[in-house]
Design a protein around this motif. Sequence first.
Motif, mmCIF file in Angstrom:
data_model
loop_
_atom_site.group_PDB
_atom_site.id
_atom_site.type_symbol
_atom_site.label_atom_id
_atom_site.label_comp_id
_atom_site.label_asym_id
_atom_site.label_seq_id
_atom_site.Cartn_x
_atom_site.Cartn_y
_atom_site.Cartn_z
ATOM 1 N N SER A 14 0.831 -1.212 0.000
ATOM 2 C CA SER A 14 0.000 0.000 0.000
ATOM 3 C C SER A 14 0.862 1.258 0.000
ATOM 4 O O SER A 14 0.511 2.253 -0.648
ATOM 5 C CB SER A 14 -0.947 -0.009 1.200
ATOM 6 N N VAL A 15 1.996 1.211 0.693
ATOM 7 C CA VAL A 15 2.900 2.360 0.689
ATOM 8 C C VAL A 15 3.486 2.575 -0.707
ATOM 9 O O VAL A 15 3.563 3.705 -1.212
ATOM 10 C CB VAL A 15 4.029 2.177 1.720
ATOM 11 N N LEU A 16 3.872 1.461 -1.359
ATOM 12 C CA LEU A 16 4.428 1.563 -2.711
ATOM 13 C C LEU A 16 3.389 2.107 -3.696
ATOM 14 O O LEU A 16 3.727 2.847 -4.614
ATOM 15 C CB LEU A 16 4.927 0.193 -3.174
ATOM 16 N N LEU A 17 2.112 1.738 -3.491
ATOM 17 C CA LEU A 17 1.059 2.248 -4.360
ATOM 18 C C LEU A 17 0.775 3.718 -4.098
ATOM 19 O O LEU A 17 0.392 4.464 -5.001
ATOM 20 C CB LEU A 17 -0.231 1.438 -4.160
ATOM 21 N N ALA A 18 0.959 4.132 -2.843
ATOM 22 C CA ALA A 18 0.646 5.519 -2.488
ATOM 23 C C ALA A 18 1.685 6.506 -3.008
ATOM 24 O O ALA A 18 1.369 7.672 -3.249
ATOM 25 C CB ALA A 18 0.520 5.649 -0.977
ATOM 26 N N ILE A 19 2.924 6.038 -3.207
ATOM 27 C CA ILE A 19 3.997 6.965 -3.597
ATOM 28 C C ILE A 19 3.699 7.672 -4.918
ATOM 29 O O ILE A 19 3.768 8.906 -5.003
ATOM 30 C CB ILE A 19 5.349 6.219 -3.646
ATOM 31 N N PRO A 20 3.331 6.945 -6.022
ATOM 32 C CA PRO A 20 3.041 7.671 -7.270
ATOM 33 C C PRO A 20 1.856 8.624 -7.134
ATOM 34 O O PRO A 20 1.840 9.685 -7.772
ATOM 35 C CB PRO A 20 2.722 6.535 -8.257
ATOM 36 N N VAL A 21 0.860 8.254 -6.325
ATOM 37 C CA VAL A 21 -0.306 9.119 -6.150
ATOM 38 C C VAL A 21 0.106 10.431 -5.494
ATOM 39 O O VAL A 21 -0.267 11.524 -5.946
ATOM 40 C CB VAL A 21 -1.381 8.412 -5.304
ATOM 41 N N VAL A 22 0.897 10.334 -4.425
ATOM 42 C CA VAL A 22 1.334 11.536 -3.710
ATOM 43 C C VAL A 22 2.231 12.389 -4.599
ATOM 44 O O VAL A 22 2.112 13.624 -4.633
ATOM 45 C CB VAL A 22 2.058 11.149 -2.415
ATOM 46 N N GLN A 23 3.131 11.747 -5.339
ATOM 47 C CA GLN A 23 4.013 12.503 -6.227
ATOM 48 C C GLN A 23 3.209 13.255 -7.288
ATOM 49 O O GLN A 23 3.520 14.392 -7.626
ATOM 50 C CB GLN A 23 5.017 11.560 -6.893
ATOM 51 N N GLY A 24 2.155 12.616 -7.816
ATOM 52 C CA GLY A 24 1.326 13.278 -8.809
ATOM 53 C C GLY A 24 0.558 14.448 -8.233
ATOM 54 O O GLY A 24 0.394 15.482 -8.876
ATOM 55 N N MET A 25 0.095 14.308 -6.993
ATOM 56 C CA MET A 25 -0.670 15.382 -6.364
ATOM 57 C C MET A 25 0.184 16.615 -6.109
ATOM 58 O O MET A 25 -0.301 17.744 -6.153
ATOM 59 C CB MET A 25 -1.259 14.891 -5.045
#
Length: 544
Positions: free
Chosen positions: A51-62
């Motif tokens: 879940s942390v690995l999945l969250a990283i691209p989302v946060v970077q995009g935001m």
Amino acid sequence: MGATLRALRALVLLFGFYLLSLVLLGALAGLDIALFTWGHGPVALKVAIVSVLLAIPVVQGMFMLRTPRGEEPAGIAVTEAEEPRLWALVRDLAAATGTRAPGRIVLTADVNAAVSERSRLLGLLRGPRRLYLGMPLLTGLTEAQLRAVLAHEYGHFSGGDTRLSALVVRGRAQIGRVIGQFHERADGKVATERARQEAASAKRVAKGKKAKTVDTRGTGATYRTMAAIYTAYGKLYLRASLSTARAQEYAADLAAARIAGRDATASALREIPVLAASHDFYLDSYATLGLPAQLLPPRGEFFGGFGRLLSAREGELRKLRGELPTEPASPYDSHPPIADRVHRIEALPADGRTEEAKGAALALLTDPRRTLAVLEDTVLTDEVLAFPRTGAWEELLDASMAKGLSSARTPLHRALADYTGQPPTLAVLVEVIDGGRLWQLAERMPLSEQAAAAKGRAFREFVRPRLGEALRTMVLAEFSARSLLHWEFSWSRPAAVRLPGWASQNTPDDGPEAALEAAVDAALADHPDTAPLRGLLPPTPQPA
């Protein structure tokens, strides 16, 4: 839809991206909390890491803080002192549309015209404007048509179409960045898993066991699922934002018709797709003709020859102007079908401006030839600019074709070298044919399923066309190597080969080209005869 509502839509679409990201982050966090509350052990830890690995691209995009700027096209900036007539036209059109004139004009090599503004604070603060104007447009349009094109571009600014457009660009970039990162991570997982399985298979083979088939079908599925979610929103985002863009194109067309005239606007819309297709053809078939031989056309002709092509092929272009695309290039095309745009303009009442400014737009420039030459220096790479220049297009064609023939390696060349163990020359091929081994040689060429399964006469009929084409190439290469070949250059039709003695013949039917076809047919007949083929070539000089 007014400019305020369009801006509001852009904000809603951008906020939708952030809302989607927050929902997904919340779902991942909720999953982690549930697992650590009701579950324990390595499974919960593994899910938390994922879940942390999945969250990283989302946060970077935001948190992409800056809206990316597109790469500016290469070109030459011209001042008002250098091009007074062009600048006067640009300023007059800006005033007529009720908007600011650009502070800079850049002439490019593209079939395009665009006015860009480097606004700040997502479009709230105005910035400097630039006009990018393609030399192919100046070459192919009349002055009235150019006025229509520029009035269309200014119409976007006077209609408020560009207000807060940075919001839309930012949203597209952020969604694209998140999708790209998820796909990149999925591809990385697939590569790692493939390497692991291949290493394991290699160990099995080393132990005398059968290797397992590499299977990575399920690898990276979680990343691709996340990418699919953002892709779905991205499609919605594009459809919503681009539907407004199409309406803006119609409005800008009307502004162009009001300022430049109905007929000039309609004819410009018809002309631009034709110029784009013609320019692509010109670059592929003419401008870059000498690059394989590391040669350039005369200075100023790399882009300047385009006008010659347009003049020579006017008949063909006239037909293309009547064949307008009736469908968008894709559901995400920001422009309506060109046929629809033309018909809307042509349906307007006549305005009596048919005869205005019918001169060539290129005449607006002080010295077009010099400008075209300078454009080469700006757009072409240093490596290409270092190539020698030929004195004429005819010389460029001869040198390019000679280079191509000298390096030609057809399937017949490769099969001949493999079959005989000798260099694949015409003389070696003739020996093979005289020895009755042509069809054994043909069996070594890449064959279709039908040809490979055929026998006897059927096999010969299948492979004869490919053999004929390759044999013609070998004969022409032989002529070229002996400097006996000439190519006839033309702007209006494909280049034609001229063999020795052509000028002495009255009709093509009894010229050397007809003799070449007859010689090839004789050499590849069921009962081959190479005498006509040998007779085409003068004897090779023997050393004294």
